[in-house]
Scaffold this active site. Structure first.
Site, PDB file in Angstrom:
ATOM      1  N   ASP A   1       5.149  -0.778  -9.612  1.00 48.65           N
ATOM      2  CA  ASP A   1       3.774  -0.269  -9.579  1.00 48.65           C
ATOM      3  C   ASP A   1       3.027  -1.136  -8.561  1.00 48.65           C
ATOM      4  OD1 ASP A   1       1.388   1.110 -10.308  1.00 48.65           O
ATOM      5  OD2 ASP A   1       0.831  -0.520 -11.649  1.00 48.65           O
ATOM      6  N   SER A   2       1.791  -0.754  -8.300  1.00 48.74           N
ATOM      7  CA  SER A   2       0.973  -1.565  -7.403  1.00 48.74           C
ATOM      8  C   SER A   2       0.533  -2.863  -8.091  1.00 48.74           C
ATOM      9  CB  SER A   2      -0.260  -0.766  -6.981  1.00 48.74           C
ATOM     10  OG  SER A   2      -0.949  -0.333  -8.139  1.00 48.74           O
TER      11      SER A   2
ATOM     12  N   HIS B   1      -2.151   2.436 -15.257  1.00 44.78           N
ATOM     13  CA  HIS B   1      -3.103   1.419 -15.716  1.00 44.78           C
ATOM     14  C   HIS B   1      -3.906   1.913 -16.927  1.00 44.78           C
ATOM     15  CE1 HIS B   1      -2.360  -0.477 -11.820  1.00 44.78           C
ATOM     16  NE2 HIS B   1      -3.116  -1.511 -12.178  1.00 44.78           N
TER      17      HIS B   1
ATOM     18  N   CYS C   1      -2.449   7.731 -14.558  1.00 47.09           N
ATOM     19  CA  CYS C   1      -2.324   6.442 -13.862  1.00 47.09           C
ATOM     20  C   CYS C   1      -1.794   5.476 -14.914  1.00 47.09           C
ATOM     21  CB  CYS C   1      -3.686   5.982 -13.353  1.00 47.09           C
ATOM     22  SG  CYS C   1      -3.669   4.287 -12.713  1.00 47.09           S
TER      23      CYS C   1
ATOM     24  N   GLU D   1      -7.256  -4.433 -13.370  1.00 45.90           N
ATOM     25  CA  GLU D   1      -6.621  -5.598 -12.724  1.00 45.90           C
ATOM     26  C   GLU D   1      -7.447  -6.873 -12.953  1.00 45.90           C
ATOM     27  OE1 GLU D   1      -3.674  -6.075 -10.856  1.00 45.90           O
ATOM     28  OE2 GLU D   1      -3.072  -4.082 -11.526  1.00 45.90           O
TER      29      GLU D   1
ATOM     30  N   CYS E   1       4.031   4.440 -11.206  1.00 40.48           N
ATOM     31  CA  CYS E   1       2.784   4.562 -10.443  1.00 40.48           C
ATOM     32  C   CYS E   1       2.623   6.028 -10.056  1.00 40.48           C
ATOM     33  CB  CYS E   1       2.867   3.676  -9.202  1.00 40.48           C
ATOM     34  SG  CYS E   1       1.442   3.837  -8.107  1.00 40.48           S
TER      35      CYS E   1
END
Ligand code: DGL
Length: 278
Positions: A18-19, A196, A194, A160, A81
């Protein structure tokens, strides 16, 4: 004649990327569903978020992520992702000889099964929404479904930064603003498009109490488990698999949130790597 399927050693690890932090929601599910698998995780924390980048850049980053994981001889890659999945998966499948599992297809199938009103909401990054991947798959599965999308560009940076707890007035206000149009559309199912966003699950559930919540990354783990079982490539080891984490920046920050989230220390098994000269 199609080429013979490549024979795969079931003991090889699974690559996940993932990012940033979001893919850990997928890892957590993998640990529950496939505890015997060895996992190599890559979080491209130096370049997060991907969701506000152009298609070309997302393809380039994704290629570097996949190439890095291929260096471990992985038997499958889980794109944890949605942004990379919706913008770059087809290109990666053309370039690399490894099964690549995305989140969009499995999540779309779950949503179509779940909806009664045929009104499905999708929240995701700007790139995921712009790609049109979710409406394309859902409308193919059931043309009577209406998909209402909402891009939520502020959510990945907030998560994040560790702003994902219920009671955090900033993230709650931002989410309320993003979800308002979906509330007005009276959707009965919402895809958290997503990886996240499962960290925001409780807040979304509070705001949309009547809707079924589909976590895209969780759907991809179910799909991966079935695929490994079908192809006889589940890891046969009896004990718990090994787990290694790589990030492209700030391993301490990643490990702090990661350890909290996975409820296991991550710092000892987290290494910093450089991709594509960043
Ligand atoms: N977790 C990624 C996704 O599922 C976030 C992408 C980003 O970095 O913007 O889309």
């Amino acid at each position: 004649m199609s080429p013979a399927p490549r024979s795969v050693d079931p003991a090889l690890p699974i690559g996940v990327f993932d990012s940033g932090l979001g893919g850990l929601t997928v890892v957590k599910k993998l640990l529950e569903q496939l505890p015997h698998e060895d996992i190599i995780y890559l979080g491209d924390t130096a370049r997060v978020p991907y969701g506000d980048k152009s298609r070309d850049t997302i393809i380039r980053y994704t290629r570097e992520d996949v190439r890095f994981l291929m260096g471990f001889g992985v038997k499958a890659i889980c794109i944890a992702c949605n942004t990379a999945d919706s913008m770059a998966r087809l290109q990666m499948e053309a370039e690399f000889d490894v099964p690549i599992i995305g989140a969009v297809g499995p999540a779309a199938r779950k949503a179509v099964k779940s909806t009664k009103s045929k009104r499905i909401g999708v929240i995701g990054t700007s790139a995921t929404v712009r790609s049109g991947a979710y409406p394309a798959v859902i409308e193919k599965l059931d043309p009577t479904c209406r998909v209402i999308q909402q891009a939520c560009p502020l959510l990945v940076p907030l998560v994040e930064a560790g702003r994902f707890h219920r009671g955090d007035v900033v993230v709650e206000t931002v989410l309320h603003d993003y979800l308002l149009p979906l509330m007005e559309e009276e959707i009965d199912t919402i895809i958290l498009g997503c990886t996240h966003y499962p960290l925001l699950y409780d807040i979304v559930a509070d705001l949309l109490p009547e809707a079924a919540l589909i976590c895209s990354g969780f759907a991809s783990v179910d799909f991966l488990r079935d695929k490994l079982a079908e192809t006889g490539t589940l890891n046969p080891q009896k004990g718990t698999g090994s787990h290694r984490f790589f990030v492209t920046d700030a391993p301490e920050r990643f490990a702090k949130h990661g350890s909290l989230f996975l409820q296991t220390p991550v710092l000892d098994v987290c290494e910093k790597v450089t991709l594509g000269g960043c």
